[in-house]
Design a protein around this motif. Structure first.
Motif, short mmCIF file in Angstrom:
data_model
loop_
_atom_site.label_atom_id
_atom_site.label_comp_id
_atom_site.label_asym_id
_atom_site.label_seq_id
_atom_site.Cartn_x
_atom_site.Cartn_y
_atom_site.Cartn_z
N UNK A 38 -4.47 13.98 -1.55
CA UNK A 38 -4.15 12.94 -1.03
C UNK A 38 -4.23 11.62 -2.14
N UNK A 39 -3.56 10.87 -1.82
CA UNK A 39 -3.85 9.62 -2.66
C UNK A 39 -3.27 8.27 -1.86
N UNK A 40 -4.47 7.39 -1.71
CA UNK A 40 -4.34 6.13 -1.08
C UNK A 40 -4.55 4.90 -2.08
N UNK A 41 -3.63 3.94 -2.17
CA UNK A 41 -4.00 2.83 -2.97
C UNK A 41 -3.37 1.58 -2.29
N UNK A 97 0.99 -1.26 -0.07
CA UNK A 97 -0.06 0.07 0.02
C UNK A 97 0.79 1.21 0.13
N UNK A 98 0.29 2.36 -0.39
CA UNK A 98 0.80 3.64 -0.44
C UNK A 98 -0.09 4.78 -0.19
N UNK A 99 0.34 5.60 0.98
CA UNK A 99 -0.48 6.63 1.22
C UNK A 99 0.38 7.86 1.23
N UNK A 100 -0.33 9.04 0.34
CA UNK A 100 0.42 10.09 0.30
C UNK A 100 -0.64 11.42 0.58
N UNK A 101 -0.02 12.05 1.64
CA UNK A 101 -0.83 13.29 2.00
C UNK A 101 0.01 14.61 1.83
N UNK A 102 -0.21 15.35 0.93
CA UNK A 102 0.46 16.63 0.39
C UNK A 102 -0.16 17.98 0.79
#
Length: 865
Positions: free
Chosen positions: A778-781, A750-755
């Motif tokens: 944000x992007x979550x996958x 998984x990948x979680x990005x909070x910009x």
């Protein structure tokens, strides 16, 4: 007759001249001694090496002097002169009148220069600012070109003595507020604020801390090692306030300022340095003065942000004209309309001193910040001063000096007398009387019953726990909640405190659901091996626990309880619960280098609740239900968080993220046949978190995680049930448009990005920028799957594992991943009313799943500067 008149006139003039000479001689023969101190008018910090001169007197010995490192001076001069003048680079000169008393003391308060050249240049000349052919930009590029050789980090080895002082207090208190009846017994705390901008106002000093350290620096391999030789502070009762956590939080707000860094961290934000490599792109520079009274000559370089709402400074730099282009001093602040919350005023002063090799090293750094919810209301004013002495470069130290953690306590903490003596004899900057009073006042304050009552109430509001002698009752936000299985739920609990024992801690609660009419219980006992609170760093404890309660499958909430009242409000079908009985034994140890290791042994019994079912469907399509599922688990874990910072609260830590990564590893083994364990499996999990700073473009928090479960014919409660969120709150570590128990896997990544862009775009839009909103993306996958031996859809193994869940209409509602990862993205606005973040969240795929929402609005309360 003529001769007699001339003779008389001559005698009169001669007598007058003799009288005048005698008078002047007598006056010159009488001297007076003036001692005093020169301070910054706003921060009250001493100004070292300022020039103090007698106005009108020739520049002879005794009529001009400089203040010492503590801002103190002494002048002896004739009584005929009645005025002295203090001057220093970056400040307006300040005159002070003196009397003819033989000895007298003066305090001179100097105001920083408020340079308005930017407006003069733009409005008067009506010329567009340009970097091209701009001598100020050419000069700052020279500073940037030479900064690596001028900064301390340019040396291979360096060492120095460091003294730091931090003080805070309530500011801008009105006379009406101070004189309220409730403060009748507290008048000894208040002081008159003599700042020119706060006439008839008061301050209430409330905190002070001092440190004396020896610091060693090595460039390759890079390491800075600080040996703290003494540390003292005004402490509150630890029953109410975690003093170490308070210090850690203040240190993060008032970080040390290095002008040579590209980015300067302040109040949890990053500001671009005026001598950063990209500074000419974001700043305007102007040459405003050349100071020839010092050697080498110094140029005053004023700078301003191109966009006043960006995270940038304004102020003056003082650059040497000796070919080295070193920074000799700096005065910096921020624009009034900067996109920065709760900061009413911010002032930075940096003073550099030349060594025997004509290199300039930082001598004194002063950072003053005034926090407030409103522009004119009560606030908190703080100041951090760091003084550096005895610089030595090029001295190689043994590797053992640099081994271990970056900070080491190198004195006997219990020997209070020796610590007090150290500060009395080696403190390089003398404390003002009001600063000395803080130590005494805090001790006195805590003996007043009404103040202890106030702190008790404040602790209840902030931590959620009510003091009751040696125990605490709480947390209050779990006293009442509701869910589809238990209905109306009441809970009461508490825990012991250090006043009962510093080694043993007990915690318990009891809860009752009025719909399922079942009692739930929890009890734990913890023994601390290091005679410290089990909640404080570094932890070292062993804990035994028993728990019988409800649980949502796959949910692992951090920092909050699952029965928190605010999490009771959920969307959609959310009545799949577990009744869980757990016997646990846990060991944890943290090291000073922020490595943590742990081990645990757990015996679990799970019973499905609500619409959750444990069933197998055999080859003949016959269903077999299970009312109980047992497991016995042994686990080990590892965590490494270099240079980790956090605020330690009553029941959990609040992380203060920095640029360093955090790594985790967890291994759990299911053991069949031990304590009724029914399955063998091996669960491996690795994770990494990193905050990436992009200077003026904000920062991003990135979390990557991988998980693999080895074993076959494992039911889904022991696999990975991906963390979903059916509340209306935006949760950082959950999938906000995924339903509970929607996705199950035995291997995944998984990948979680909070910009957080910090308003970089919105600050450029007229009118909108006044709202000081900030963009957040944000992007979550997550992608994974089930091996055939754990997949209910496999024709050979499907009858040997639990089948998929179905909703009330009999439609399948749980799945594993198909040919693509689950993905969701959001765009939002944060800093709404300075505390609220609202996101528009879009689910990008798997929209054909039952009750799958395509989009949603989610909110999150976030206090940030």
């Amino acid at each position: 007759m003529r001769a007699n008149i001339d003779a008389k006139t001559f005698i009169t003039k001669l007598f007058f001249s003799i009288t005048l000479v005698l008078t002047v001689s007598l006056a010159l023969a009488q001297n007076k001694t003036v001692t005093g101190i020169v301070r910054d008018a706003k921060t009250k910090s001493p100004i070292p090496y300022a020039t103090v001169a007698v106005v009108g007197a020739p520049a002879s010995a005794g009529t001009t002097t400089s203040t010492n490192a503590n801002g103190e001076f002494k002048l002896v001069f004739p009584t005929s002169y009645v005025k002295i003048r203090a001057s220093y680079i970056g400040y307006d000169s300040k005159d002070a009148f003196v009397t003819n008393d033989a000895t007298q003391t003066k305090e001179i308060l100097m105001d920083q220069q408020d340079n308005m050249l930017e407006e003069v240049v733009v409005k008067a000349k009506k010329k567009k600012y340009s970097n091209k052919d701009n001598p100020a930009v050419a000069l700052i590029r020279k500073v940037i070109e030479n900064k690596e050789k001028n900064r301390l980090a340019g040396q291979q080895y360096a060492q120095y003595d460091q003294y730091e002082k931090m003080s805070l207090g309530l500011s801008n208190l009105s006379e009406k507020f101070v004189n309220k009846k409730i403060f009748k017994n507290y008048q000894f705390l208040f002081e008159t604020d003599d700042s020119a901008k706060t006439a008839n106002k008061y301050v209430l000093p409330a905190f002070i801390e001092e440190k004396i350290s020896k610091v060693y620096y090595r460039k390759d391999p890079s390491k800075t090692k600080q040996y703290i030789l003494g540390d003292q502070r005004a402490q509150f009762d630890p029953k109410f306030i975690d003093n170490d956590g308070l210090t850690a939080y203040f240190n993060k707000l008032y970080e040390q300022v290095d002008i040579y860094d590209n980015n300067i961290s302040l109040v949890t934000n990053q500001f671009l340095s005026p001598i950063a490599n990209s500074a000419p792109t974001f700043y305007k520079f102007f040459i405003t003065d050349t100071i020839k009274t010092v050697q080498p000559w110094v140029v005053e370089l004023s700078f301003f942000p191109r966009n006043k709402a960006d995270m940038l400074f304004k102020g003056q730099l003082y650059v040497t004209l000796d070919g080295n282009y070193a920074v000799q001093g700096a005065n910096m602040t921020v624009a009034d309309d900067i996109n920065l919350n709760f900061v009413r005023d911010l002032q930075i002063q940096l003073k550099f001193e030349k060594d025997s090799k004509s290199r300039f090293y930082l001598k004194t750094s002063t950072l003053g910040i005034d926090f407030s919810l409103t522009e004119k209301g009560m606030g908190i004013r703080g100041s951090r001063t760091v003084d550096y002495n005895n610089y030595k470069v090029g001295i190689q130290q043994p590797d053992s000096i640099y081994d271990g953690p970056s900070t080491v306590i190198a004195y006997n903490v219990e020997n209070k007398k020796a610590t007090k003596t150290l500060f009395e004899t080696q403190r390089p900057l003398a404390l003002a009387q009001n600063e000395l009073n803080i130590y005494h006042n805090i001790d006195t304050l805590q003996k007043i019953p009404s103040f202890r009552t106030f702190m008790d109430i404040a602790a209840l509001v902030l931590s959620g726990y009510k003091q009751a002698g040696p125990v605490e009752i709480g947390p209050v936000n779990t006293f009442y909640s509701f869910n589809p299985v238990e209905g109306f739920r009441l809970r009461v609990g508490g825990r012991t405190t250090e006043s009962l024992s510093k080694r043993f801690y007990a915690e318990t609660y009891a809860a009752y659901g009025f719909k399922d009419q079942k009692w739930k219980y929890f009890f734990s006992g913890t023994y601390a091996f290091n005679n410290k609170s089990v909640y404080s760093f570094p932890m070292h404890y062993i804990r035994a626990s028993y728990k019988k309660d409800t649980k949502i499958p796959g949910q692992k909430l951090e920092f909050i309880q699952e029965d928190n009242f605010l999490l009771s409000f959920k969307r959609g079908d959310n009545d799949r619960y577990i009744y869980e009985t757990n016997y646990g034994l846990e060991y944890k140890k943290e090291f000073l280098n922020h490595v943590a290791v742990g081990a645990a042994f757990n015996i679990n019994r799970q019973t499905p609740a609500g619409s959750l079912t444990y069933q197998m469907i055999d080859a003949n399509n016959e269903s077999r239900l299970f009312n109980e599922l047992n497991s016995t688990e042994l686990s080990v874990n590892f965590r490494y968080a270099p240079h980790e910072e956090f605020y330690q609260g009553k029941i959990y830590r609040t992380p203060i993220f920095n640029q360093y990564p955090i790594f985790t590893f967890n291994y759990t083994a299911g053991i069949k046949g031990l304590a009724k364990g029914e399955y063998n499996y091996h669960n491996f999990n690795v994770g990494a978190f990193k905050r990436f700073y992009f200077s003026q473009f904000g920062f991003a928090d990135v979390t990557a995680e991988g998980n693999y479960i080895a074993g076959k014919e494992i039911p889904f409660p022991f696999l990975t049930i991906h963390r979903a969120n059916q509340t209306y709150a935006y949760q950082l570590n959950s999938y906000n448009l995924m339903n509970f128990l929607e996705f199950v896997s035995d291997h995944n990544a998984s990948l979680n990005v909070q910009y957080y862009m910090n308003g970089f775009l919105l600050n450029k839009i007229p009118l909108i920028k006044r709202l000081k909103l900030r963009e957040v993306f944000s992007f979550k996958g997550v992608y994974g799957g089930l091996r055939k031996e754990n997949n209910p859809d496999d024709p050979n193994y499907g009858s040997k594992v639990f089948s998929w869940q179905h909703n009330s209409d009999g439609v399948q509602s749980s799945y594993t991943f198909g040919s693509q990862p689950y993905m969701e993205a959001s765009i939002g606005l944060s800093n709404i009313f300075k505390i609220l973040r609202v996101d528009y969240v879009k689910r990008l795929n798997y929209l054909d799943h039952v009750d799958a929402p395509a989009w949603g609005i989610r909110a999150r309360v976030r206090f940030d500067f």
